[in-house]
Design an enzyme around this catalytic site. Structure first.
Site, mmCIF file in Angstrom:
data_model
loop_
_atom_site.group_PDB
_atom_site.id
_atom_site.type_symbol
_atom_site.label_atom_id
_atom_site.label_comp_id
_atom_site.label_asym_id
_atom_site.label_seq_id
_atom_site.Cartn_x
_atom_site.Cartn_y
_atom_site.Cartn_z
ATOM 1 N N LYS A 34 2.668 -3.072 5.672
ATOM 2 C CA LYS A 34 2.668 -3.024 4.212
ATOM 3 C C LYS A 34 4.077 -2.836 3.660
ATOM 4 C CE LYS A 34 -1.635 -3.661 3.063
ATOM 5 N NZ LYS A 34 -1.993 -5.024 2.625
ATOM 6 N N TYR A 84 -0.433 -0.337 10.053
ATOM 7 C CA TYR A 84 -0.720 -0.764 8.673
ATOM 8 C C TYR A 84 0.461 -0.439 7.733
ATOM 9 C CZ TYR A 84 -3.549 -0.901 4.323
ATOM 10 O OH TYR A 84 -4.051 -1.153 3.078
ATOM 11 N N SER A 90 0.835 -1.202 0.000
ATOM 12 C CA SER A 90 0.000 0.000 0.000
ATOM 13 C C SER A 90 0.863 1.243 0.000
ATOM 14 C CB SER A 90 -0.871 0.015 1.254
ATOM 15 O OG SER A 90 -1.476 1.284 1.410
HETATM 16 P P1 NAI Z 1 -11.926 -5.700 1.860
HETATM 17 O O1 NAI Z 1 -12.242 -5.452 3.300
HETATM 18 O O2 NAI Z 1 -13.020 -5.555 0.871
HETATM 19 O O3 NAI Z 1 -11.285 -7.157 1.689
HETATM 20 C C1 NAI Z 1 -10.390 -7.700 2.608
HETATM 21 C C2 NAI Z 1 -10.846 -9.101 2.953
HETATM 22 O O4 NAI Z 1 -9.890 -9.724 3.811
HETATM 23 C C3 NAI Z 1 -12.179 -9.124 3.692
HETATM 24 O O5 NAI Z 1 -13.123 -9.896 2.984
HETATM 25 C C4 NAI Z 1 -11.837 -9.758 5.036
HETATM 26 O O6 NAI Z 1 -12.859 -10.571 5.567
HETATM 27 C C5 NAI Z 1 -10.588 -10.557 4.705
HETATM 28 N N1 NAI Z 1 -9.789 -10.835 5.883
HETATM 29 C C6 NAI Z 1 -9.479 -9.979 6.890
HETATM 30 N N2 NAI Z 1 -8.735 -10.592 7.817
HETATM 31 C C7 NAI Z 1 -8.576 -11.869 7.390
HETATM 32 C C8 NAI Z 1 -7.896 -12.984 7.930
HETATM 33 N N3 NAI Z 1 -7.242 -12.911 9.094
HETATM 34 N N4 NAI Z 1 -7.897 -14.143 7.228
HETATM 35 C C9 NAI Z 1 -8.560 -14.221 6.049
HETATM 36 N N5 NAI Z 1 -9.245 -13.195 5.504
HETATM 37 C C10 NAI Z 1 -9.242 -12.031 6.168
HETATM 38 O O7 NAI Z 1 -10.731 -4.718 1.495
HETATM 39 P P2 NAI Z 1 -9.883 -4.481 0.139
HETATM 40 O O8 NAI Z 1 -9.789 -3.040 -0.045
HETATM 41 O O9 NAI Z 1 -10.361 -5.339 -0.954
HETATM 42 O O10 NAI Z 1 -8.436 -4.950 0.631
HETATM 43 C C11 NAI Z 1 -7.679 -5.986 0.032
HETATM 44 C C12 NAI Z 1 -6.215 -5.734 0.305
HETATM 45 O O11 NAI Z 1 -5.792 -4.567 -0.417
HETATM 46 C C13 NAI Z 1 -5.885 -5.456 1.767
HETATM 47 O O12 NAI Z 1 -4.669 -6.074 2.088
HETATM 48 C C14 NAI Z 1 -5.744 -3.959 1.808
HETATM 49 O O13 NAI Z 1 -4.921 -3.532 2.877
HETATM 50 C C15 NAI Z 1 -5.107 -3.713 0.458
HETATM 51 N N6 NAI Z 1 -5.202 -2.344 -0.013
HETATM 52 C C16 NAI Z 1 -6.406 -1.822 -0.414
HETATM 53 C C17 NAI Z 1 -6.463 -0.529 -0.883
HETATM 54 C C18 NAI Z 1 -7.713 0.053 -1.416
HETATM 55 O O14 NAI Z 1 -7.650 1.180 -1.955
HETATM 56 N N7 NAI Z 1 -8.844 -0.630 -1.323
HETATM 57 C C19 NAI Z 1 -5.279 0.342 -0.883
HETATM 58 C C20 NAI Z 1 -4.071 -0.306 -0.506
HETATM 59 C C21 NAI Z 1 -4.059 -1.612 -0.067
#
Ligand code: NAI
Length: 297
Positions: free
Chosen positions: A170, A166, A153
């Site tokens: 990251k 975070y 990130s």
């Molecule tokens: P999201 O919340 O929609 O998806 C993340 C998923 O990870 C959720 O479904 C959640 O239940 C699952 N999760 C959380 N803890 C878990 C665990 N211990 N074991 C298994 N599953 C688990 O969020 P998003 O935005 O799709 O995030 C995906 C990745 O992208 C994350 O690592 C986030 O930090 C990263 N990210 C997202 C950005 C954005 O603009 N959306 C920016 C930079 C990084």
């Protein structure tokens, strides 16, 4: 133009019940990969859990004619990492692709951040990627093939107020990516990182009105390329969002060099030390050593 295909490939995608992971899972399955949809099914801060999101994505994939199985283990424990990879081996007999994507947020200014908030975030993002990748690594080495994408990130690469936990996790993933790219090279294991920008439940409040422009599906093409057989790069970081894709890198300035450096010389030459003109991008620490010795007068 030939399509990048994934027939006979097995992909494990963590946190694939929502947002970015879901988009990656659907697209890889559409392209022929058999997919393990891992998701704990908790809230955005990692609390709670439910089998719903993982199963829902599996159902979507199956409805579209693809193959997938659900896994609801947490990435945040060594046992969870093992169980996630075991699901791939039990269901499909192999693993080729690992996309470390699961994530949570527990934002707080550093001054107010609790030890629980530090640990929970580092456990999911950084340790989680270690555990899942570690469980897969021996299989990838043995078969002489692997593709790994770590989800980093800009909050780590550039920093972001209120995200010490975070951001550090990251940026830790960048270190993991760099080392695994070197260690995986002779086994045809390629390891890259992305720094995505997308409208998901984690970012919805920060980007009102950008649901379509910043849809998770616009991040997926970069991930699909990086986990494809045709991927030509390893140990790199790609910024991706809204249809844009760029490479992040860490540069080293030409700097200042003298055989007898003093603190006063650092003070007096700070502008030269910091001057970005003529920076270089190095690939390993041997290159840095060479640069150090060739810089000296
Ligand atoms: P999201 O919340 O929609 O998806 C993340 C998923 O990870 C959720 O479904 C959640 O239940 C699952 N999760 C959380 N803890 C878990 C665990 N211990 N074991 C298994 N599953 C688990 O969020 P998003 O935005 O799709 O995030 C995906 C990745 O992208 C994350 O690592 C986030 O930090 C990263 N990210 C997202 C950005 C954005 O603009 N959306 C920016 C930079 C990084």
């Amino acid at each position: 133009m030939t399509e990048l295909g994934f027939d006979n490939k097995v992909a494990v995608i963590t946190g694939a019940g929502n947002g970015l992971g879901r988009a990656h899972a659907l697209e890889l399955a559409r392209r022929g990969a058999r997919v393990v949809v891992n998701d704990l099914g908790g809230a955005a801060d990692g609390s709670g859990g439910s089998a719903g999101p993982a199963q829902q994505v599996v159902d979507e994939i199956v409805a579209l004619g693809g193959e997938a199985v659900a896994n609801t283990d947490s990435v945040a424990t060594p046992e969870g990492g093992q169980a996630i990879i075991a699901t791939a081996l039990d269901a499909f007999g192999r693993v080729d692709i690992v996309i470390n994507n699961a994530g949570i947020l527990r934002d707080k200014s550093f001054h107010n951040m609790t030890v629980d908030q530090i640990n929970a975030v580092i456990d999911v993002h950084l340790r989680g990627a270690f555990y899942v990748t570690h469980a897969a690594w021996g299989h990838l080495r043995e078969q002489g093939y692997g593709r790994i994408v770590n989800t980093s990130s800009n909050s780590g690469i550039l920093g972001n107020f209120g995200q010490a936990n975070y951001g550090a996790a990251k940026m830790g993933l960048i270190g993991l990516t760099n080392v695994l790219a070197l260690e995986g090279a002779k086994h045809n294991i390629k390891v890259n990182a992305i720094a995505p920008v997308a409208f998901t439940r984690l970012t919805a409040e920060l980007m009102p009105g950008f649901e379509e422009k910043l849809s998770p599906e616009k991040v997926t093409p970069v991930v699909v390329y990086l986990v494809s057989e045709e991927c030509e790069v390893t140990g790199e970081i790609y910024s991706v969002g809204a249809g844009t894709v760029s490479r992040y890198f860490i540069g080293l300035t030409p700097g200042f060099a003298t055989a007898d450096l003093t603190a006063e010389a650092v003070r007096d030459n700070l502008a030269t030390i910091r001057d970005e003109t003529g920076y270089v991008v190095l690939r390993n620490n041997g290159q840095e050593l060479k640069k150090i010795f060739t810089s000296l007068p």
